[in-house]
Design a protein around this motif. Structure first.
Motif, PDB file in Angstrom:
ATOM      1  N   THR A 143      11.397   0.918   5.229  1.00 38.49           N
ATOM      2  CA  THR A 143      11.666   0.126   4.034  1.00 38.49           C
ATOM      3  C   THR A 143      12.522   0.939   3.079  1.00 38.49           C
ATOM      4  O   THR A 143      12.627   2.168   3.200  1.00 38.49           O
TER       5      THR A 143
ATOM      6  N   LEU B 135      13.784  -8.595   1.612  1.00 43.46           N
ATOM      7  CA  LEU B 135      12.469  -9.210   1.497  1.00 43.46           C
ATOM      8  C   LEU B 135      12.435 -10.083   0.252  1.00 43.46           C
ATOM      9  O   LEU B 135      12.968  -9.709  -0.790  1.00 43.46           O
ATOM     10  N   ASP B 136      11.794 -11.247   0.376  1.00 38.68           N
ATOM     11  CA  ASP B 136      11.597 -12.028  -0.840  1.00 38.68           C
ATOM     12  C   ASP B 136      10.310 -11.552  -1.505  1.00 38.68           C
ATOM     13  O   ASP B 136       9.545 -10.775  -0.932  1.00 38.68           O
ATOM     14  N   ASP B 137      10.086 -11.988  -2.724  1.00 35.56           N
ATOM     15  CA  ASP B 137       8.953 -11.491  -3.502  1.00 35.56           C
ATOM     16  C   ASP B 137       7.615 -11.665  -2.797  1.00 35.56           C
ATOM     17  O   ASP B 137       6.734 -10.821  -2.921  1.00 35.56           O
ATOM     18  N   SER B 138       7.459 -12.741  -2.044  1.00 29.16           N
ATOM     19  CA  SER B 138       6.176 -12.981  -1.374  1.00 29.16           C
ATOM     20  C   SER B 138       5.910 -11.985  -0.246  1.00 29.16           C
ATOM     21  O   SER B 138       4.775 -11.853   0.200  1.00 29.16           O
ATOM     22  N   GLU B 139       6.935 -11.293   0.216  1.00 31.38           N
ATOM     23  CA  GLU B 139       6.790 -10.329   1.305  1.00 31.38           C
ATOM     24  C   GLU B 139       6.565  -8.899   0.828  1.00 31.38           C
ATOM     25  O   GLU B 139       6.316  -8.012   1.641  1.00 31.38           O
TER      26      GLU B 139
ATOM     27  N   THR C  96       4.894  -5.636  -0.406  1.00 32.84           N
ATOM     28  CA  THR C  96       3.558  -5.040  -0.354  1.00 32.84           C
ATOM     29  C   THR C  96       3.238  -4.467  -1.731  1.00 32.84           C
ATOM     30  O   THR C  96       4.114  -4.333  -2.589  1.00 32.84           O
TER      31      THR C  96
ATOM     32  N   ARG D   8      13.667  -4.212   4.694  1.00 26.32           N
ATOM     33  CA  ARG D   8      12.760  -3.740   5.743  1.00 26.32           C
ATOM     34  C   ARG D   8      13.459  -3.859   7.100  1.00 26.32           C
ATOM     35  O   ARG D   8      14.188  -4.817   7.355  1.00 26.32           O
TER      36      ARG D   8
ATOM     37  N   GLU E 186      12.124  -3.557  11.058  1.00 32.14           N
ATOM     38  CA  GLU E 186      11.051  -3.345  12.025  1.00 32.14           C
ATOM     39  C   GLU E 186      11.519  -2.337  13.057  1.00 32.14           C
ATOM     40  O   GLU E 186      12.703  -2.283  13.404  1.00 32.14           O
TER      41      GLU E 186
ATOM     42  N   HIS F 289       4.578  -6.463  13.585  1.00 29.46           N
ATOM     43  CA  HIS F 289       3.631  -7.560  13.720  1.00 29.46           C
ATOM     44  C   HIS F 289       3.671  -8.224  15.085  1.00 29.46           C
ATOM     45  O   HIS F 289       2.648  -8.566  15.644  1.00 29.46           O
TER      46      HIS F 289
END
Length: 184
Positions: free
Chosen positions: A113, A135-139, A141, A165, A167, A173
């Motif tokens: 990240t 990343l959007d705000d909901s993603e 951490t 981010r 992977e 995941h």
């Protein structure tokens, strides 16, 4: 080019690299970024002693680029990656990031990240070419939210910023779900 862990004697050179790498921000009207002080020697030494500071060196083993990283919420977080402008566009930054990806995999971390300026060509667009996604705000951490808050306190939100981010192959995941599914 050689990638190695940073040594104590390298640390002042890392500050020099940081200062030089900041200069191109002036051309974008971001003089405050160019004028920002490099990480203090004590902080760089903390990264070095923790084994999370690497340099790319020239033929004389002199650092010309560096990367420091933290572990944040199961990912290797790139705190800073800087390349001296005299050796820019030679793949040093991406090589350091790939080195970090190998280190992260060895330490069981599933992703890389970072936070960066969204509209600076050598920032978010560059990282997108290296496989990072915004990343959007909901993603975000908790750890990334904390980093963004610290950046805002430091004044970096004067220009649009984004968390990104990437992977790591064989982790993340998808693999975790597949492994869990096989156990059922």
């Amino acid at each position: 080019m050689r990638i190695r862990t940073a040594r104590r004697c390298d640390l002042p050179l890392l500050q020099d690299i940081e200062r030089a790498a900041g200069e191109p921000f002036r051309t974008l009207g971001m003089s405050a970024v160019a004028d920002d002080d490099p990480p203090p020697l004590a902080l760089l030494d903390d990264y070095r002693r923790a084994g999370r500071a690497w340099v790319a060196t020239d033929a004389e083993d002199r650092p010309v680029a560096y990367l420091i990283a933290d572990q944040v919420d199961g990912a290797a977080h790139i705190e800073q990656v800087s390349v001296h402008p005299s050796v820019a566009r030679r793949g040093l930054g991406s090589t350091l990031i790939d080195h970090l990806a190998g280190w992260a995999g060895e330490h069981g971390l599933g992703a890389l990240t970072l936070t960066t300026f969204s509209h600076v060509p050598w920032n978010a667009p560059y990282y997108a070419r290296l496989g990072f996604r915004a990343l959007d705000d909901s993603e975000l951490t908790d750890g990334l939210r904390k980093i963004r808050a610290q950046e805002a306190e430091h004044g970096l939100d004067h220009w649009p910023r984004v968390c990104m981010r990437r992977e790591l192959p064989g982790t993340g995941h998808i693999r975790q779900l597949t492994g869990a599914d096989r156990q059922q």
